[in-house]
Design a protein around this motif. Structure first.
Motif, mmCIF file in Angstrom:
data_model
loop_
_atom_site.group_PDB
_atom_site.id
_atom_site.type_symbol
_atom_site.label_atom_id
_atom_site.label_comp_id
_atom_site.label_asym_id
_atom_site.label_seq_id
_atom_site.Cartn_x
_atom_site.Cartn_y
_atom_site.Cartn_z
ATOM 1 N N ILE A 18 0.841 -1.201 0.000
ATOM 2 C CA ILE A 18 0.000 0.000 0.000
ATOM 3 C C ILE A 18 0.875 1.250 0.000
ATOM 4 C CG2 ILE A 18 -1.613 1.368 1.395
ATOM 5 C CD1 ILE A 18 -2.887 -1.344 2.215
ATOM 6 N N ALA A 19 1.912 1.255 0.822
ATOM 7 C CA ALA A 19 2.829 2.400 0.881
ATOM 8 C C ALA A 19 3.541 2.588 -0.453
ATOM 9 C CB ALA A 19 3.839 2.220 2.011
ATOM 10 N N LYS A 20 3.941 1.487 -1.087
ATOM 11 C CA LYS A 20 4.621 1.572 -2.381
ATOM 12 C C LYS A 20 3.684 2.187 -3.427
ATOM 13 C CE LYS A 20 6.221 -2.348 -3.814
ATOM 14 N NZ LYS A 20 6.629 -3.577 -4.532
ATOM 15 N N GLY A 21 2.430 1.778 -3.431
ATOM 16 C CA GLY A 21 1.465 2.335 -4.364
ATOM 17 C C GLY A 21 1.215 3.808 -4.120
ATOM 18 N N ARG A 22 1.158 4.182 -2.852
ATOM 19 C CA ARG A 22 0.940 5.601 -2.530
ATOM 20 C C ARG A 22 2.114 6.456 -2.997
ATOM 21 N NH1 ARG A 22 -0.630 8.233 3.305
ATOM 22 N NH2 ARG A 22 -0.846 10.320 2.503
ATOM 23 N N SER A 24 4.166 5.771 -5.397
ATOM 24 C CA SER A 24 4.119 5.788 -6.857
ATOM 25 C C SER A 24 3.083 6.798 -7.346
ATOM 26 C CB SER A 24 3.776 4.391 -7.373
ATOM 27 O OG SER A 24 3.622 4.402 -8.762
ATOM 28 N N GLY A 25 1.918 6.816 -6.733
ATOM 29 C CA GLY A 25 0.871 7.762 -7.116
ATOM 30 C C GLY A 25 1.277 9.193 -6.882
ATOM 31 N N GLU A 26 1.971 9.442 -5.783
ATOM 32 C CA GLU A 26 2.420 10.802 -5.484
ATOM 33 C C GLU A 26 3.506 11.243 -6.456
ATOM 34 O OE1 GLU A 26 3.583 10.426 -1.398
ATOM 35 O OE2 GLU A 26 1.531 10.721 -0.661
ATOM 36 N N GLY A 27 4.359 10.310 -6.875
ATOM 37 C CA GLY A 27 5.466 10.653 -7.768
ATOM 38 C C GLY A 27 5.073 10.777 -9.225
ATOM 39 N N ARG A 28 4.135 9.947 -9.664
ATOM 40 C CA ARG A 28 3.774 9.908 -11.075
ATOM 41 C C ARG A 28 2.371 10.401 -11.358
ATOM 42 N NH1 ARG A 28 5.571 3.829 -11.770
ATOM 43 N NH2 ARG A 28 7.710 4.072 -11.110
ATOM 44 N N GLY A 29 1.648 10.712 -10.334
ATOM 45 C CA GLY A 29 0.253 11.113 -10.520
ATOM 46 C C GLY A 29 -0.653 9.900 -10.446
ATOM 47 N N LEU A 54 -0.249 1.171 -18.454
ATOM 48 C CA LEU A 54 -0.206 1.810 -17.140
ATOM 49 C C LEU A 54 1.226 2.110 -16.763
ATOM 50 C CD1 LEU A 54 -2.791 -0.377 -15.208
ATOM 51 C CD2 LEU A 54 -3.089 1.944 -16.018
ATOM 52 N N PRO A 55 1.468 3.076 -15.882
ATOM 53 C CA PRO A 55 2.836 3.378 -15.442
ATOM 54 C C PRO A 55 3.466 2.163 -14.773
ATOM 55 C CG PRO A 55 1.275 5.005 -14.594
ATOM 56 C CD PRO A 55 0.482 3.933 -15.269
ATOM 57 N N GLU A 56 4.719 1.948 -15.061
ATOM 58 C CA GLU A 56 5.462 0.824 -14.471
ATOM 59 C C GLU A 56 6.299 1.318 -13.312
ATOM 60 O OE1 GLU A 56 6.109 -2.467 -15.944
ATOM 61 O OE2 GLU A 56 4.563 -2.264 -17.467
ATOM 62 N N GLU A 57 6.600 0.426 -12.382
ATOM 63 C CA GLU A 57 7.469 0.768 -11.238
ATOM 64 C C GLU A 57 8.878 0.983 -11.707
ATOM 65 O OE1 GLU A 57 7.298 0.938 -7.706
ATOM 66 O OE2 GLU A 57 5.173 1.146 -7.986
#
Length: 57
Positions: A18-22, A24-29, A54-57
């Motif tokens: 969940i933290a990783k997704g958050r 990622s969302g903050e960094g890439r929109g 979709l955006p990749e990690e």
């Protein structure tokens, strides 16, 4: 390993994802609701997205 230990490890793993997704969302929109629906609809029907990947990690 006991049930409580397995449960604790699963909880830690979930919170980490969940933290990783958050981050990622903050960094890439973030994706819009429509983009998310299109993504999961396409996956359910095994169709490629028309809007692009979709955006990749």
């Amino acid at each position: 390993m006991t049930y409580e230990q397995e449960k604790a490890q699963a909880t830690i793993r979930l919170m980490s994802e969940i933290a990783k997704g958050r981050r990622s969302g903050e960094g890439r929109g973030c994706l819009t609701n429509e983009e998310m629906r299109a993504h999961f609809h396409a996956r359910a029907n095994e169709e490629p997205l028309e809007e692009g990947p979709l955006p990749e990690e």
